[in-house]
Design an enzyme around this catalytic site. Structure first.
Site, PDB file in Angstrom:
ATOM      1  N   ASN A  11     -36.638 -68.763  33.895  1.00 55.09           N
ATOM      2  CA  ASN A  11     -35.660 -68.547  32.820  1.00 55.09           C
ATOM      3  C   ASN A  11     -34.515 -69.545  33.022  1.00 55.09           C
ATOM      4  O   ASN A  11     -33.692 -69.367  33.912  1.00 55.09           O
ATOM      5  CB  ASN A  11     -35.145 -67.099  32.885  1.00 55.09           C
ATOM      6  CG  ASN A  11     -34.054 -66.829  31.858  1.00 55.09           C
ATOM      7  OD1 ASN A  11     -33.775 -67.667  30.995  1.00 55.09           O
ATOM      8  ND2 ASN A  11     -33.421 -65.675  31.956  1.00 55.09           N
ATOM      9  N   LYS A  13     -32.103 -70.094  31.073  1.00 59.20           N
ATOM     10  CA  LYS A  13     -30.854 -69.637  30.445  1.00 59.20           C
ATOM     11  C   LYS A  13     -30.241 -70.764  29.604  1.00 59.20           C
ATOM     12  O   LYS A  13     -30.981 -71.525  28.994  1.00 59.20           O
ATOM     13  CB  LYS A  13     -29.899 -69.120  31.531  1.00 59.20           C
ATOM     14  CG  LYS A  13     -30.577 -68.093  32.444  1.00 59.20           C
ATOM     15  CD  LYS A  13     -29.638 -67.335  33.318  1.00 59.20           C
ATOM     16  CE  LYS A  13     -30.416 -66.302  34.122  1.00 59.20           C
ATOM     17  NZ  LYS A  13     -29.587 -65.416  34.913  1.00 59.20           N
ATOM     18  N   HIS A  99     -32.820 -59.075  28.009  1.00 60.10           N
ATOM     19  CA  HIS A  99     -32.147 -59.569  29.223  1.00 60.10           C
ATOM     20  C   HIS A  99     -30.717 -59.016  29.260  1.00 60.10           C
ATOM     21  O   HIS A  99     -30.069 -58.898  28.206  1.00 60.10           O
ATOM     22  CB  HIS A  99     -32.129 -61.101  29.222  1.00 60.10           C
ATOM     23  CG  HIS A  99     -31.789 -61.655  30.575  1.00 60.10           C
ATOM     24  ND1 HIS A  99     -30.502 -61.644  31.069  1.00 60.10           N
ATOM     25  CD2 HIS A  99     -32.564 -62.197  31.543  1.00 60.10           C
ATOM     26  CE1 HIS A  99     -30.509 -62.176  32.292  1.00 60.10           C
ATOM     27  NE2 HIS A  99     -31.751 -62.507  32.598  1.00 60.10           N
ATOM     28  N   GLU A 101     -28.075 -60.352  30.015  1.00 59.08           N
ATOM     29  CA  GLU A 101     -27.090 -61.278  29.450  1.00 59.08           C
ATOM     30  C   GLU A 101     -27.092 -61.228  27.919  1.00 59.08           C
ATOM     31  O   GLU A 101     -26.099 -61.600  27.291  1.00 59.08           O
ATOM     32  CB  GLU A 101     -27.355 -62.697  29.991  1.00 59.08           C
ATOM     33  CG  GLU A 101     -26.957 -62.803  31.462  1.00 59.08           C
ATOM     34  CD  GLU A 101     -27.702 -63.867  32.257  1.00 59.08           C
ATOM     35  OE1 GLU A 101     -28.402 -64.706  31.663  1.00 59.08           O
ATOM     36  OE2 GLU A 101     -27.575 -63.849  33.495  1.00 59.08           O
ATOM     37  N   GLU A 168     -34.750 -56.206  36.576  1.00 61.15           N
ATOM     38  CA  GLU A 168     -33.658 -57.069  37.035  1.00 61.15           C
ATOM     39  C   GLU A 168     -32.386 -56.236  37.217  1.00 61.15           C
ATOM     40  O   GLU A 168     -31.656 -56.002  36.233  1.00 61.15           O
ATOM     41  CB  GLU A 168     -33.370 -58.160  36.013  1.00 61.15           C
ATOM     42  CG  GLU A 168     -34.490 -59.131  35.787  1.00 61.15           C
ATOM     43  CD  GLU A 168     -33.979 -60.491  35.311  1.00 61.15           C
ATOM     44  OE1 GLU A 168     -34.366 -61.493  35.924  1.00 61.15           O
ATOM     45  OE2 GLU A 168     -33.195 -60.557  34.355  1.00 61.15           O
ATOM     46  N   GLY A 174     -27.777 -63.681  39.940  1.00 60.81           N
ATOM     47  CA  GLY A 174     -26.821 -64.744  40.265  1.00 60.81           C
ATOM     48  C   GLY A 174     -25.867 -64.429  41.406  1.00 60.81           C
ATOM     49  O   GLY A 174     -24.886 -65.142  41.611  1.00 60.81           O
ATOM     50  N   SER A 211     -31.746 -63.287  41.792  1.00 62.57           N
ATOM     51  CA  SER A 211     -31.510 -64.089  43.004  1.00 62.57           C
ATOM     52  C   SER A 211     -32.771 -64.397  43.814  1.00 62.57           C
ATOM     53  O   SER A 211     -32.705 -64.541  45.036  1.00 62.57           O
ATOM     54  CB  SER A 211     -30.485 -63.399  43.914  1.00 62.57           C
ATOM     55  OG  SER A 211     -29.230 -63.351  43.278  1.00 62.57           O
TER      56      SER A 211
HETATM   57  P1  13P Z   1     -30.981 -65.613  39.072  1.00 63.50           P
HETATM   58  O1  13P Z   1     -32.342 -65.901  39.655  1.00 63.50           O
HETATM   59  O2  13P Z   1     -30.159 -66.839  38.856  1.00 63.50           O
HETATM   60  O3  13P Z   1     -30.277 -64.552  39.845  1.00 63.50           O
HETATM   61  O4  13P Z   1     -31.212 -65.030  37.606  1.00 63.50           O
HETATM   62  C1  13P Z   1     -32.098 -63.989  37.439  1.00 63.50           C
HETATM   63  C2  13P Z   1     -32.325 -63.804  35.995  1.00 63.50           C
HETATM   64  O5  13P Z   1     -31.445 -63.360  35.274  1.00 63.50           O
HETATM   65  C3  13P Z   1     -33.626 -64.200  35.458  1.00 63.50           C
HETATM   66  O6  13P Z   1     -33.805 -63.735  34.161  1.00 63.50           O
END
Ligand code: 13P
Length: 250
Positions: A11, A13, A99, A101, A168, A174, A211
């Site tokens: 991903n 992002k 997600h 976010e 997640e 992150g 992460s």
């Molecule tokens: P990170 O691997 O940067 O923590 O992000 C995880 C994530 O949100 C994948 O969709």
């Protein structure tokens, strides 16, 4: 790992420009190697790069997915959005939905449910994200949150054979912090049991995201109920992403 394949979903992002497309050449190379023929690699770059990725990955077994979609299967006056039909038409096979976010900027369970339905209609495979916040975890609400997200997100959906769940925990995204194996196994089993109970004959697939890195993947793979990983930051660096894939199998 309990299913035949291990999933590695990148991903990206809101990262990546035209130049970064070539950075995945190394990943294409290893995806052709026999040792990794049980891996399913899926790239989810931003919308602006989807077409480039689809073209580049045409003759490979790497798939492409979008990071979200509009809930309507029909074209319409929705400025700034694209729907699952358009994503499929572009040559993508996957879409990430729910997600944290996206939830964070107003995506509700009801909207998520509509997006999943329209994606099923348009023959996309869905990576449906769920997870609790730190506050919810501290208040021991994780299971309630997970079952609510699953219930509402999958409401009135009969067949989930093309839906993969990505667990997640928001506090892991992150931050460099991953759940302890025991806690993670427990939550993954909870999700799988929920799906088995509510969707007969399903072989639920559950990925872990948050992460994931070359440093912690070997430990995560010990949890054989994990069917793969949804990788954010580390997936933008092909060396790290390859390391994650290699360490899963060796
Ligand atoms: P990170 O691997 O940067 O923590 O992000 C995880 C994530 O949100 C994948 O969709």
């Amino acid at each position: 790992m309990t299913n035949k394949y291990k999933y590695f979903v990148a991903n990206w992002k809101m990262f990546g420009d035209i130049k970064s497309v070539n950075s995945i050449n190394k990943v294409i190379k290893i995806s052709r190697m026999k040792n990794f023929n049980k891996s399913k690699i899926i790239y989810c770059p931003p919308y602006t790069l989807l077409d480039k990725f689809v073209r580049k990955l045409k003759k490979t077994n790497i798939q492409v997915g979008a990071q979200n979609c509009h809930q309507s299967s029909f074209s319409g006056p929705f400025t700034g959005f694209i729907n699952s039909k358009m994503i499929k038409n572009l040559g993508c096979n996957y879409v990430i939905i729910g997600h944290s976010e996206s939830r964070n900027v107003g995506e509700t369970d009801l909207l998520i449910n509509k997006k999943i339905k329209s994606s099923i209609e348009n023959n996309l495979k869905i990576i449906f994200c769920i997870g609790e916040s730190l506050n919810e975890k501290k208040r021991k609400k994780t299971k309630i949150i997970l079952s609510n997200q699953l219930k509402k997100g999958l409401k009135n959906i009969k067949n989930i054979k093309n839906t993969i769940i990505a667990y997640e925990p928001i506090w892991s995204i992150g931050t460099g912090v991953v759940p302890k194996n025991k806690e993670l196994l427990n939550n993954i089993l909870f999700i799988k049991n929920f799906l088995r109970k509510n969707f007969k004959n399903s072989k639920p697939k559950v990925l872990y995201g948050g992460s994931v890195s070359p440093k912690n993947v070997k430990n995560l793979v010990k949890i054989n109920q994990i069917d793969g990983f949804l990788v954010g930051g580390a997936s933008q660096n092909s060396n790290k992403f390859i390391d994650i894939i290699k360490k899963t199998f060796n």
